[in-house]
Design a protein around this motif. Structure first.
Motif, PDB file in Angstrom:
ATOM      1  N   SER A  47       0.831  -1.208   0.000  1.00 45.73           N
ATOM      2  CA  SER A  47       0.000   0.000   0.000  1.00 45.73           C
ATOM      3  C   SER A  47       0.867   1.260   0.000  1.00 45.73           C
ATOM      4  CB  SER A  47      -0.915  -0.012   1.224  1.00 45.73           C
ATOM      5  OG  SER A  47      -1.675   1.170   1.288  1.00 45.73           O
ATOM      6  N   SER A  48       1.952   1.230   0.767  1.00 45.39           N
ATOM      7  CA  SER A  48       2.856   2.379   0.825  1.00 45.39           C
ATOM      8  C   SER A  48       3.542   2.612  -0.523  1.00 45.39           C
ATOM      9  CB  SER A  48       3.896   2.154   1.916  1.00 45.39           C
ATOM     10  OG  SER A  48       4.767   3.250   2.019  1.00 45.39           O
ATOM     11  N   ALA A  49       3.976   1.516  -1.174  1.00 44.49           N
ATOM     12  CA  ALA A  49       4.641   1.644  -2.481  1.00 44.49           C
ATOM     13  C   ALA A  49       3.664   2.124  -3.548  1.00 44.49           C
ATOM     14  CB  ALA A  49       5.256   0.304  -2.889  1.00 44.49           C
ATOM     15  N   ILE A  50       2.406   1.664  -3.489  1.00 46.02           N
ATOM     16  CA  ILE A  50       1.402   2.101  -4.461  1.00 46.02           C
ATOM     17  C   ILE A  50       1.083   3.584  -4.266  1.00 46.02           C
ATOM     18  CG2 ILE A  50      -1.033   1.851  -5.107  1.00 46.02           C
ATOM     19  CD1 ILE A  50      -0.732  -1.156  -4.749  1.00 46.02           C
ATOM     20  N   SER A  51       1.094   4.064  -3.017  1.00 45.83           N
ATOM     21  CA  SER A  51       0.893   5.502  -2.764  1.00 45.83           C
ATOM     22  C   SER A  51       2.000   6.321  -3.417  1.00 45.83           C
ATOM     23  CB  SER A  51       0.867   5.767  -1.260  1.00 45.83           C
ATOM     24  OG  SER A  51      -0.244   5.151  -0.642  1.00 45.83           O
ATOM     25  N   CYS A  52       3.231   5.817  -3.338  1.00 47.19           N
ATOM     26  CA  CYS A  52       4.351   6.501  -4.005  1.00 47.19           C
ATOM     27  C   CYS A  52       4.166   6.471  -5.520  1.00 47.19           C
ATOM     28  CB  CYS A  52       5.675   5.843  -3.626  1.00 47.19           C
ATOM     29  SG  CYS A  52       6.142   6.043  -1.901  1.00 47.19           S
ATOM     30  N   LEU A  53       3.667   5.346  -6.048  1.00 52.91           N
ATOM     31  CA  LEU A  53       3.407   5.244  -7.493  1.00 52.91           C
ATOM     32  C   LEU A  53       2.339   6.240  -7.919  1.00 52.91           C
ATOM     33  CD1 LEU A  53       3.605   3.868 -10.290  1.00 52.91           C
ATOM     34  CD2 LEU A  53       1.957   2.165  -9.444  1.00 52.91           C
ATOM     35  N   GLN A  54       1.298   6.391  -7.100  1.00 54.08           N
ATOM     36  CA  GLN A  54       0.242   7.339  -7.426  1.00 54.08           C
ATOM     37  C   GLN A  54       0.790   8.765  -7.476  1.00 54.08           C
ATOM     38  OE1 GLN A  54      -3.050   6.566  -8.265  1.00 54.08           O
ATOM     39  NE2 GLN A  54      -2.894   8.716  -8.920  1.00 54.08           N
ATOM     40  N   ARG A  55       1.692   9.090  -6.556  1.00 54.33           N
ATOM     41  CA  ARG A  55       2.329  10.413  -6.581  1.00 54.33           C
ATOM     42  C   ARG A  55       3.145  10.591  -7.859  1.00 54.33           C
ATOM     43  NH1 ARG A  55       5.661   9.819  -1.518  1.00 54.33           N
ATOM     44  NH2 ARG A  55       6.767  11.653  -2.355  1.00 54.33           N
ATOM     45  N   ALA A  56       3.791   9.516  -8.308  1.00 53.06           N
ATOM     46  CA  ALA A  56       4.565   9.598  -9.567  1.00 53.06           C
ATOM     47  C   ALA A  56       3.643   9.841 -10.747  1.00 53.06           C
ATOM     48  CB  ALA A  56       5.357   8.291  -9.761  1.00 53.06           C
ATOM     49  N   ASN A  57       2.491   9.172 -10.758  1.00 55.62           N
ATOM     50  CA  ASN A  57       1.535   9.371 -11.851  1.00 55.62           C
ATOM     51  C   ASN A  57       0.931  10.778 -11.784  1.00 55.62           C
ATOM     52  OD1 ASN A  57       1.709   6.840 -13.128  1.00 55.62           O
ATOM     53  ND2 ASN A  57       0.340   5.898 -11.618  1.00 55.62           N
ATOM     54  N   ASP A  58       0.661  11.268 -10.584  1.00 57.97           N
ATOM     55  CA  ASP A  58       0.108  12.617 -10.443  1.00 57.97           C
ATOM     56  C   ASP A  58       1.091  13.674 -10.909  1.00 57.97           C
ATOM     57  OD1 ASP A  58      -2.165  11.501  -9.377  1.00 57.97           O
ATOM     58  OD2 ASP A  58      -1.625  11.894  -7.283  1.00 57.97           O
TER      59      ASP A  58
END
Length: 412
Positions: A392-403
């Motif tokens: 979940s923490s890594a996916i949150s970082c991925l979402q920030r990268a996509n944003d």
């Protein structure tokens, strides 16, 4: 790849050997037609093992074998005919095997023996016997086949050694020993280790035909009556080791993603839990990266799902090569997870960034044309209690990268 030296003076036989050995991905082969030529190659190059003809023009009485053994090279002998006396002499000298030239199968057997030697270097073996002479004899046989050998003089010492060396995969034990005999040892080990985790082979010189059945019933994989000959011993050992490897291949296939051949989502969670616990126990860093191929959904719509599958397989192959030090799994769709033990967040981000740049600079060749894909990635190294939290923490970082527009790596 391991380098192998083949010494054979017959042009026709060499041609067949080249064809058979040429199909191996594990070895690189040099050829010599005489003892003199072989000696010259040995002066220039280190070899893993050798395959030699017993009768050469300048070494008609098997002198080539003595040369190879003097160089500490595992030696497989090729001969035109079977001779019981010569066979005994060669095995006593310490050759790995003795193969007669009886057609293509003989050369395939020689290749299989070479492959077996390469694989054996990965195995740890435990020899358990209260007789120092018997332990030494068995250990020498295993070392001849390049196994890594440990010794114990009874069952109590054997259990201690296995607890200290959990990667021991094969145990050979005598029946009659002080403190803990072979039966008790097998029963104790089978409480913890399945037959597919630890191969156990019982041995005995006693003339009791029930021993084999009792060993097997207590949980041994196999049994050998002493005395045994060289070939019988290794046929049994190889049969059991190959069984172990087959089980491991089946297990590995069950843990793989059907399309991409990297590990599956379900297996990721099992491994991640283990790695998280290990990192916690050892107080070492652990990072998880989640990578997403950008524009892949649009590619599927425009080119079709068959093209998408082919592109995904090619890209997954590149990811497996780039992350071969680590554990790569497909989470689903075009998302991949990479567990990176030993790397803190800064080092993990730097590593993933290099992979991202390599993938972005490469193209995928398909019948439909040349295509390239960007990659966004999130990397987390937080101390968490389970795999769900780390993912979940890594996916949150991925979402920030996509944003942030994608095509970037962002860490905690």
């Amino acid at each position: 790849m391991k380098r192998v030296l083949v010494v054979e003076d017959s042009h026709m036989v060499t041609k067949v050997i080249r064809h058979v050995l040429g199909g191996s991905r594990l070895i690189q082969v040099d050829y010599a037609a005489s003892m003199a030529a072989a000696s010259a190659l040995l002066d220039k190059q280190d070899y893993f093992c050798c395959l030699v003809d017993l009768g050469l023009p300048d070494a008609p009485s098997g002198e080539i074998v003595d040369l190879m053994l003097s160089k500490k090279l595992p030696c497989i002998v090729l001969t035109a005919s079977f001779d019981e006396q010569r066979r005994g002499e060669l095995l006593k000298k310490g050759v790995v095997d003795y193969v007669t030239k009886e057609g293509r199968y003989s050369y395939e057997l020689a290749l299989n023996t070479i492959h077996r030697l390469i694989l054996n270097t990965q195995y740890k073996v435990l020899v358990v016997d209260d007789s120092a002479v018997q332990r030494r004899m068995l250990s020498q046989l295993f070392k001849l086949q390049l196994f890594n050998v440990y010794e114990a003089e009874d069952g109590v010492d054997a259990v201690k050694l296995i607890l200290d060396n959990p990667d021991i995969r094969l145990l050979v034990t005598d029946y009659q020993m002080p403190r803990m005999d072979g039966f008790e040892l097998v029963k104790n080990l089978r409480v913890k280790y399945e037959k597919s985790d630890l191969i156990i082979i019982g041995l005995s010189s006693e003339d009791d035909r029930s021993l084999s059945a009792r060993f097997i019933k207590y949980g041994a994989n196999d049994f050998l009556q002493k005395p045994f000959n060289h070939e019988e011993f290794f046929c049994r050992i190889n049969h059991n080791v190959e069984f172990l490897e087959l089980i491991e291949r089946i297990k590995d296939a069950a843990n793989r993603d059907e399309l991409c051949a990297c590990y599956s989502r379900s297996h990721f969670f099992r491994v991640a839990e283990q790695r998280i616990n290990q990192a916690e126990d050892k107080n070492t860093p652990l990072s998880l990266a989640v990578l997403e191929l950008e524009g892949f959904d649009l590619f599927n719509e425009q080119q079709g799902f068959n093209a998408g599958d082919e592109a995904l397989k090619l890209l997954a192959g590149r990811l497996m090569k780039s992350f071969d030090r680590f554990f790569l799994a497909r989470l689903g769709g075009c998302k991949f997870a990479v567990l990176m033990p030993g790397l803190d967040n800064q080092k993990a981000c730097a590593y993933v960034e290099k992979v991202r740049q390599l993938l972005a600079a490469s193209t995928v060749s398909l019948p439909e044309g040349q295509f390239s894909f960007g990659v966004a990635a999130g990397v987390s190294s937080r101390r968490v209690q389970n795999a769900d939290q780390l993912l979940s923490s890594a996916i949150s970082c991925l979402q920030r990268a996509n944003d942030a527009g994608g095509d970037i790596v962002i860490g905690d």
